[in-house]
Scaffold this active site. Sequence first.
Site, PDB file in Angstrom:
ATOM      1  N   LYS A   1       0.771  -1.391   0.033  1.00 21.51           N
ATOM      2  CA  LYS A   1       0.033  -0.013  -0.090  1.00 21.51           C
ATOM      3  C   LYS A   1       0.853   1.136   0.074  1.00 21.51           C
ATOM      4  O   LYS A   1       2.152   1.218   0.340  1.00 21.51           O
ATOM      5  CB  LYS A   1      -1.018  -0.013   1.142  1.00 21.51           C
ATOM      6  CG  LYS A   1      -0.344   0.090   2.711  1.00 21.51           C
ATOM      7  CD  LYS A   1       0.228   1.370   3.102  1.00 21.51           C
ATOM      8  CE  LYS A   1       0.814   1.297   4.517  1.00 21.51           C
ATOM      9  NZ  LYS A   1       1.450   2.743   4.589  1.00 21.51           N
TER      10      LYS A   1
ATOM     11  N   ASP B   1      -2.400  -1.024  10.659  1.00 23.44           N
ATOM     12  CA  ASP B   1      -3.002  -0.789   9.238  1.00 23.44           C
ATOM     13  C   ASP B   1      -3.139  -2.068   8.719  1.00 23.44           C
ATOM     14  O   ASP B   1      -3.621  -2.442   7.383  1.00 23.44           O
ATOM     15  CB  ASP B   1      -1.921  -0.152   8.374  1.00 23.44           C
ATOM     16  CG  ASP B   1      -0.538  -0.686   8.165  1.00 23.44           C
ATOM     17  OD1 ASP B   1      -0.450  -1.546   8.944  1.00 23.44           O
ATOM     18  OD2 ASP B   1       0.315  -0.012   7.397  1.00 23.44           O
TER      19      ASP B   1
END
Length: 281
Positions: A8, A139
């Site tokens: 990401k 995350d």
Amino acid sequence: MINFPIAKINLGLNVVSKRDDGYHNLETVFYPVPIKDALEVFPMEDGFPSDVRCDLKVTNLFIDGDEQKNLVVKAYNMIAQDYELPRVHVHLYKHIPTQAGMGGGSSNCAYMIRLLNEMFSLGMSDEKMIGYAARLGADCAFFIKAQPAYAEGIGEKLQPISIDLSGYKMLVVRPNIPVSTKEAFSLITPQVPKKNCLDIVRQPIETWKDELVNDFERSVFAIHPEIGRLKEMMYEQGAVYAAMSGSGSSVFGLFSDTPDEKSFVGCMDELSIFTIDMSDI
């Protein structure tokens, strides 16, 4: 069974307040990037030491530390507390750069949860898997669905959003410079930004350069000016937008045309360089 954990980037990252539990509240936009690891799980062989329920082998990239403390093994052990799981071997082929602000470890553990759910027909919903993943790291929850999302809290409060970068090419450069997340946080004074990153990413991408900010850049670039130089080079090569991802050390740039990797080769030792067509997501 095998799956392929992805990386990401952060489109904006604001540290807005310090929490009572010692963590920080963030505002950021997570966006998936098709740099992938490979995660394979298969039944454990007979005769393997009885005290090991999840045996992990990591190849290609070196990861320091006890493999039994890896997030992949922690994910297995967490799920095994609530579901009956057989003993397994796990092979993790690392391609996502480590200590790069690209969520490789978080992705690995989330994809482990997804793989266990499918392989052993556990019947967990996305929401239940998100709950498990959030217990493992800030995350990790994002990677259960791995779709563009606005995140708050420590990164676990997710709101799906519609952002399309498919018309762009991305260049990711990861220098061999370890960045201490703890130190990066210690040098930040939390504050609510004048404009939320979610509102900014909904604007034309040409406006991002002047408004979309990663709060870690100031402190990290002060300690490691070489990383700041990589961002400058992205703009010199024609990036529409460039930033550091997470707390570093990877820097990415979005380009309308295919960027020139060669311009970064040799600017410092041991660079990992990736050119990505965002249409591949």
